[in-house]
Design a protein around this motif. Structure first.
Motif, PDB file in Angstrom:
ATOM      1  N   ALA A   1     -13.479   9.895   1.134  1.00 40.71           N
ATOM      2  CA  ALA A   1     -14.052   9.540   2.434  1.00 40.71           C
ATOM      3  C   ALA A   1     -13.815   8.063   2.742  1.00 40.71           C
ATOM      4  CB  ALA A   1     -15.550   9.853   2.442  1.00 40.71           C
ATOM      5  N   LEU A   2     -13.967   7.219   1.743  1.00 37.71           N
ATOM      6  CA  LEU A   2     -13.762   5.785   1.946  1.00 37.71           C
ATOM      7  C   LEU A   2     -12.300   5.441   2.189  1.00 37.71           C
ATOM      8  CD1 LEU A   2     -16.249   4.390  -0.689  1.00 37.71           C
ATOM      9  CD2 LEU A   2     -16.263   3.858   1.745  1.00 37.71           C
ATOM     10  N   GLU A   3     -11.386   6.224   1.630  1.00 37.40           N
ATOM     11  CA  GLU A   3      -9.966   5.997   1.908  1.00 37.40           C
ATOM     12  C   GLU A   3      -9.666   6.220   3.385  1.00 37.40           C
ATOM     13  OE1 GLU A   3      -7.711   8.522  -0.635  1.00 37.40           O
ATOM     14  OE2 GLU A   3      -8.313   7.495  -2.474  1.00 37.40           O
ATOM     15  N   ILE A   4     -10.342   7.196   3.973  1.00 35.99           N
ATOM     16  CA  ILE A   4     -10.126   7.513   5.382  1.00 35.99           C
ATOM     17  C   ILE A   4     -10.882   6.557   6.287  1.00 35.99           C
ATOM     18  CG2 ILE A   4     -10.455   9.293   7.159  1.00 35.99           C
ATOM     19  CD1 ILE A   4     -10.128  11.392   4.918  1.00 35.99           C
ATOM     20  N   ASN A   5     -12.096   6.206   5.900  1.00 32.64           N
ATOM     21  CA  ASN A   5     -12.968   5.388   6.755  1.00 32.64           C
ATOM     22  C   ASN A   5     -13.618   4.284   5.918  1.00 32.64           C
ATOM     23  OD1 ASN A   5     -14.501   4.495   8.910  1.00 32.64           O
ATOM     24  ND2 ASN A   5     -16.045   6.099   8.718  1.00 32.64           N
ATOM     25  N   PRO A   6     -12.844   3.285   5.513  1.00 32.43           N
ATOM     26  CA  PRO A   6     -13.353   2.288   4.558  1.00 32.43           C
ATOM     27  C   PRO A   6     -14.468   1.401   5.093  1.00 32.43           C
ATOM     28  CG  PRO A   6     -11.186   1.654   5.388  1.00 32.43           C
ATOM     29  CD  PRO A   6     -11.428   3.055   5.850  1.00 32.43           C
ATOM     30  N   GLU A   7     -14.588   1.277   6.401  1.00 30.55           N
ATOM     31  CA  GLU A   7     -15.599   0.390   6.971  1.00 30.55           C
ATOM     32  C   GLU A   7     -16.807   1.131   7.539  1.00 30.55           C
ATOM     33  OE1 GLU A   7     -15.207  -2.785   6.518  1.00 30.55           O
ATOM     34  OE2 GLU A   7     -13.208  -2.462   5.671  1.00 30.55           O
ATOM     35  N   GLY A   8     -16.827   2.445   7.443  1.00 28.60           N
ATOM     36  CA  GLY A   8     -17.895   3.228   8.065  1.00 28.60           C
ATOM     37  C   GLY A   8     -19.237   3.075   7.373  1.00 28.60           C
ATOM     38  N   ILE A   9     -20.305   3.177   8.141  1.00 30.52           N
ATOM     39  CA  ILE A   9     -21.640   3.029   7.579  1.00 30.52           C
ATOM     40  C   ILE A   9     -21.981   4.167   6.623  1.00 30.52           C
ATOM     41  CG2 ILE A   9     -22.742   4.160   9.576  1.00 30.52           C
ATOM     42  CD1 ILE A   9     -25.129   2.247   9.175  1.00 30.52           C
ATOM     43  N   ASP A  10     -21.615   5.398   6.973  1.00 24.77           N
ATOM     44  CA  ASP A  10     -22.011   6.537   6.155  1.00 24.77           C
ATOM     45  C   ASP A  10     -21.257   6.630   4.828  1.00 24.77           C
ATOM     46  OD1 ASP A  10     -24.103   7.488   7.758  1.00 24.77           O
ATOM     47  OD2 ASP A  10     -22.709   8.529   9.071  1.00 24.77           O
ATOM     48  N   PRO A  11     -19.918   6.555   4.820  1.00 24.65           N
ATOM     49  CA  PRO A  11     -19.241   6.636   3.519  1.00 24.65           C
ATOM     50  C   PRO A  11     -19.640   5.513   2.576  1.00 24.65           C
ATOM     51  CG  PRO A  11     -17.682   6.087   5.259  1.00 24.65           C
ATOM     52  CD  PRO A  11     -18.951   6.501   5.929  1.00 24.65           C
ATOM     53  N   ASN A  12     -19.854   4.304   3.108  1.00 28.36           N
ATOM     54  CA  ASN A  12     -20.289   3.202   2.255  1.00 28.36           C
ATOM     55  C   ASN A  12     -21.716   3.398   1.772  1.00 28.36           C
ATOM     56  OD1 ASN A  12     -18.254   0.881   1.953  1.00 28.36           O
ATOM     57  ND2 ASN A  12     -18.058   1.404   4.111  1.00 28.36           N
ATOM     58  N   TYR A  13     -22.577   3.895   2.660  1.00 30.26           N
ATOM     59  CA  TYR A  13     -23.957   4.139   2.234  1.00 30.26           C
ATOM     60  C   TYR A  13     -24.019   5.198   1.142  1.00 30.26           C
ATOM     61  CZ  TYR A  13     -28.469   6.252   1.862  1.00 30.26           C
ATOM     62  OH  TYR A  13     -29.619   6.788   1.338  1.00 30.26           O
ATOM     63  N   PHE A  14     -23.361   6.310   1.355  1.00 28.11           N
ATOM     64  CA  PHE A  14     -23.495   7.394   0.387  1.00 28.11           C
ATOM     65  C   PHE A  14     -22.850   7.069  -0.953  1.00 28.11           C
ATOM     66  CE2 PHE A  14     -24.694   9.882   4.108  1.00 28.11           C
ATOM     67  CZ  PHE A  14     -25.819  10.518   3.596  1.00 28.11           C
ATOM     68  N   TYR A  15     -21.734   6.343  -0.915  1.00 25.06           N
ATOM     69  CA  TYR A  15     -21.157   5.944  -2.197  1.00 25.06           C
ATOM     70  C   TYR A  15     -22.070   4.934  -2.883  1.00 25.06           C
ATOM     71  CZ  TYR A  15     -17.672   4.818  -5.743  1.00 25.06           C
ATOM     72  OH  TYR A  15     -17.007   4.641  -6.940  1.00 25.06           O
ATOM     73  N   GLY A  16     -22.643   4.010  -2.125  1.00 26.51           N
ATOM     74  CA  GLY A  16     -23.584   3.069  -2.706  1.00 26.51           C
ATOM     75  C   GLY A  16     -24.812   3.755  -3.276  1.00 26.51           C
ATOM     76  N   ASP A  17     -25.326   4.739  -2.563  1.00 29.96           N
ATOM     77  CA  ASP A  17     -26.494   5.478  -3.035  1.00 29.96           C
ATOM     78  C   ASP A  17     -26.160   6.267  -4.300  1.00 29.96           C
ATOM     79  OD1 ASP A  17     -29.280   6.372  -2.488  1.00 29.96           O
ATOM     80  OD2 ASP A  17     -28.325   8.340  -2.321  1.00 29.96           O
ATOM     81  N   PHE A  18     -24.968   6.860  -4.326  1.00 33.45           N
ATOM     82  CA  PHE A  18     -24.516   7.571  -5.525  1.00 33.45           C
ATOM     83  C   PHE A  18     -24.449   6.610  -6.708  1.00 33.45           C
ATOM     84  CE2 PHE A  18     -20.752   8.279  -8.218  1.00 33.45           C
ATOM     85  CZ  PHE A  18     -21.128   9.459  -8.853  1.00 33.45           C
ATOM     86  N   LEU A  19     -23.836   5.448  -6.507  1.00 26.69           N
ATOM     87  CA  LEU A  19     -23.718   4.470  -7.591  1.00 26.69           C
ATOM     88  C   LEU A  19     -25.092   4.008  -8.059  1.00 26.69           C
ATOM     89  CD1 LEU A  19     -20.777   2.365  -6.132  1.00 26.69           C
ATOM     90  CD2 LEU A  19     -20.660   3.853  -8.138  1.00 26.69           C
TER      91      LEU A  19
END
Length: 211
Positions: free
Chosen positions: A149-167
């Motif tokens: 998801a981040l490869e497609i949309n690296p600056e988006g609020i949702d992909p960054n939030y969910f990856y951060g929450d996962f981490l």
């Protein structure tokens, strides 16, 4: 067994879709606005569940008019995942499975839909749903989906939030802060102010739990 702690944010699943540049009051925007209302403005309990049931029904009506529409299919999955989070319990697993199937269908046929939101939503499912033998949760698959998801949309609020929450859930606090901070500073979505407001509150809460 109550699995609600593992599925409550599935839609946060998700909100997952990226900003769109469509005319005002399109079916997609109507569904997105309804989701935000259910997720962020409706009290927990029966009222929230009923709100998501209505959102699912409305999405199905639109999908009946435009079958195979990948954007609405993603949002049907998001609403089902969100209802799973609102309900909790073992009954939520069947809804999560339905959401998973819908997202896999979009990924197979139109993976770029809504800036890769199907990957974001599916990744969220994989880390929020319990693993075997209860559910299909899988942290390795979750990270793979969220990175795509981040490869497609690296600056988006949702992909960054969910990856951060996962981490954060993985105890990888330093990495989590990086992605959560990126999410906090993502460009606003003019057509989704309520979703942005709610998401930023979730980002602040997750950052507050980190060391």
């Amino acid at each position: 067994m109550n699995i609600k702690p593992r599925v409550y944010s599935l839609a946060m699943c998700f909100a997952l879709a990226a900003p769109v540049t469509l005319a005002e009051n399109t079916p997609l925007q109507e569904i997105q606005a309804k989701w935000a209302e259910c997720q962020y403005q409706t009290p927990d309990g029966d009222e929230k569940e009923y709100c998501f049931h209505r959102a699912i029904a409305k999405t199905n009506i639109y999908l009946d008019r435009t079958p195979e529409n990948p954007e609405l299919t993603v949002w049907l999955a998001i609403n089902k995942a969100s209802l799973a989070g609102a309900q909790g319990g073992l009954g939520a697993l069947s809804l999560a499975e339905e959401a998973k199937d819908l997202l896999e269908k979009v990924i197979a046929s139109a993976p770029q839909t809504l800036d890769g939101s199907a990957y974001t939503s599916l990744g969220s499912l994989y880390y929020k749903v319990p693993g075997w033998p209860i559910g299909f949760g899988d942290d390795e698959k979750a990270e793979d989906m969220l990175k795509k998801a981040l490869e497609i949309n690296p600056e988006g609020i949702d992909p960054n939030y969910f990856y951060g929450d996962f981490l954060a859930e993985e105890g990888r606090d330093k990495e989590a802060k990086l992605y959560l901070t990126r999410a906090m500073h993502a460009s606003p979505r003019p057509d989704r102010p309520l979703a942005d407001q709610g998401r930023k509150l979730e980002i602040e809460q997750t950052l507050g739990r980190l060391k």
